[in-house]
Scaffold this active site. Structure first.
Site, PDB file in Angstrom:
ATOM      1  N   CYS A 156      -6.403 -12.806  -4.187  1.00  0.00           N
ATOM      2  CA  CYS A 156      -6.920 -13.592  -5.483  1.00  0.00           C
ATOM      3  C   CYS A 156      -8.065 -14.130  -5.298  1.00  0.00           C
ATOM      4  CB  CYS A 156      -5.692 -14.346  -6.108  1.00  0.00           C
ATOM      5  SG  CYS A 156      -6.025 -14.410  -7.751  1.00  0.00           S
ATOM      6  N   GLU A 164       1.962 -11.589  -1.977  1.00  0.00           N
ATOM      7  CA  GLU A 164       3.109 -12.352  -1.199  1.00  0.00           C
ATOM      8  C   GLU A 164       4.082 -12.808  -2.192  1.00  0.00           C
ATOM      9  OE1 GLU A 164       0.241 -13.424  -2.509  1.00  0.00           O
ATOM     10  OE2 GLU A 164       0.377 -15.165  -3.480  1.00  0.00           O
ATOM     11  N   HIS A 214      -1.443 -10.917  -6.048  1.00  0.00           N
ATOM     12  CA  HIS A 214      -0.635 -11.678  -5.359  1.00  0.00           C
ATOM     13  C   HIS A 214       0.583 -10.840  -4.523  1.00  0.00           C
ATOM     14  CE1 HIS A 214      -2.296 -15.679  -5.779  1.00  0.00           C
ATOM     15  NE2 HIS A 214      -2.402 -15.255  -7.127  1.00  0.00           N
TER      16      HIS A 214
END
Ligand code: MN
Length: 236
Positions: free
Chosen positions: A108, A212, A210
């Site tokens: 990001c 994660e 994102h």
């Protein structure tokens, strides 16, 4: 892969109001799930070279907006919160990684930092600068993929994602001019650049989404961290 797990340095957030440095656990869990050891890096510019040598790979995390000073502009009305210490520290760290060919995954804001550190530019505010852009600041849960991306063939990204996928989206800035030596490897349907990778380095790759927050439900997203860990282990 070597037996010794690689150290992956993760850049942190800084909160001016509470005088705190912090990072979301999801980044640590993703690095650990991929076989790395997470090391948190404070936002300090001066020791960037030492930090870079200390770790085997780097993960630039998400966060607030990049100060347009770094790409030669003054702030537009749509610019959000900025963090000068973070900008200086992450740009210095990224330039160390580019020089040392240190494996680096950028998420990001991290993608935007890499692009600017390498000589590219970004949009300060998509809504104000790009007509007919999608809603890139989703209000759905963080794990939920709200828009599609086309992944370009013959890229590291396509090796793990295939020709297309759906991703989450929490950004209002985006890459404008891609830095020299980098190529675009994914775009959203509105044309917004969603991933880049270096053509000159072993593994320097950035994604606008994102992963994660997605890997628990979409195992392909974990492969991004596995590629980082493999490269950091010297087998990428
Ligand atoms: Mn997006």
């Amino acid at each position: 892969m070597s037996k010794r797990k690689p150290l992956i340095g993760i850049t942190c957030n800084q909160d001016h109001e509470t005088d705190r440095t912090y990072i979301g656990e999801a980044y640590l869990r993703a690095v650990e799930a991929a076989g790395g050891i997470a090391v948190l890096l404070p936002l300090r510019e001066a020791p960037a070279g030492r930090y870079c040598r200390l770790v085997d790979g780097l993960l630039l995390s998400g966060g607030v907006d990049l100060d347009p000073f770094w790409f030669g502009e003054d702030p537009m009305p749509g610019l959000g919160k900025i963090c000068p210490d973070r900008d200086a520290a992450e740009i210095a760290l990224t330039r160390e990684a580019l020089t040392a060919d240190k494996p680096l995954l950028a998420v990001c804001r991290g993608l935007q930092v890499v692009n600017v550190a390498a000589g590219g530019t970004i949009y300060q505010d998509l809504r104000g600068q790009v007509q007919n852009a999608y809603k890139h600041t989703q209000e759905a849960p963080r794990w939920y993929p709200t828009h599609g991306v086309e992944v370009l063939p013959d890229s590291k990204l396509s090796a793990v994602m295939g020709p297309g996928t759906r991703v989450n989206s929490f950004h209002h800035q985006a890459i404008k001019d891609v830095a020299p030596g980098f190529r675009i490897t994914a775009r959203a349907g509105d044309g917004v650049i969603e991933a880049i990778e270096s053509e000159r380095h072993r593994f320097i790759l950035g994604v606008q989404w994102h992963p994660e927050d997605m890997f628990v439900r979409d195992s392909r997203q974990l492969k991004l961290f596995r590629m980082l860990v493999a490269a950091a282990s010297g087998v990428g």
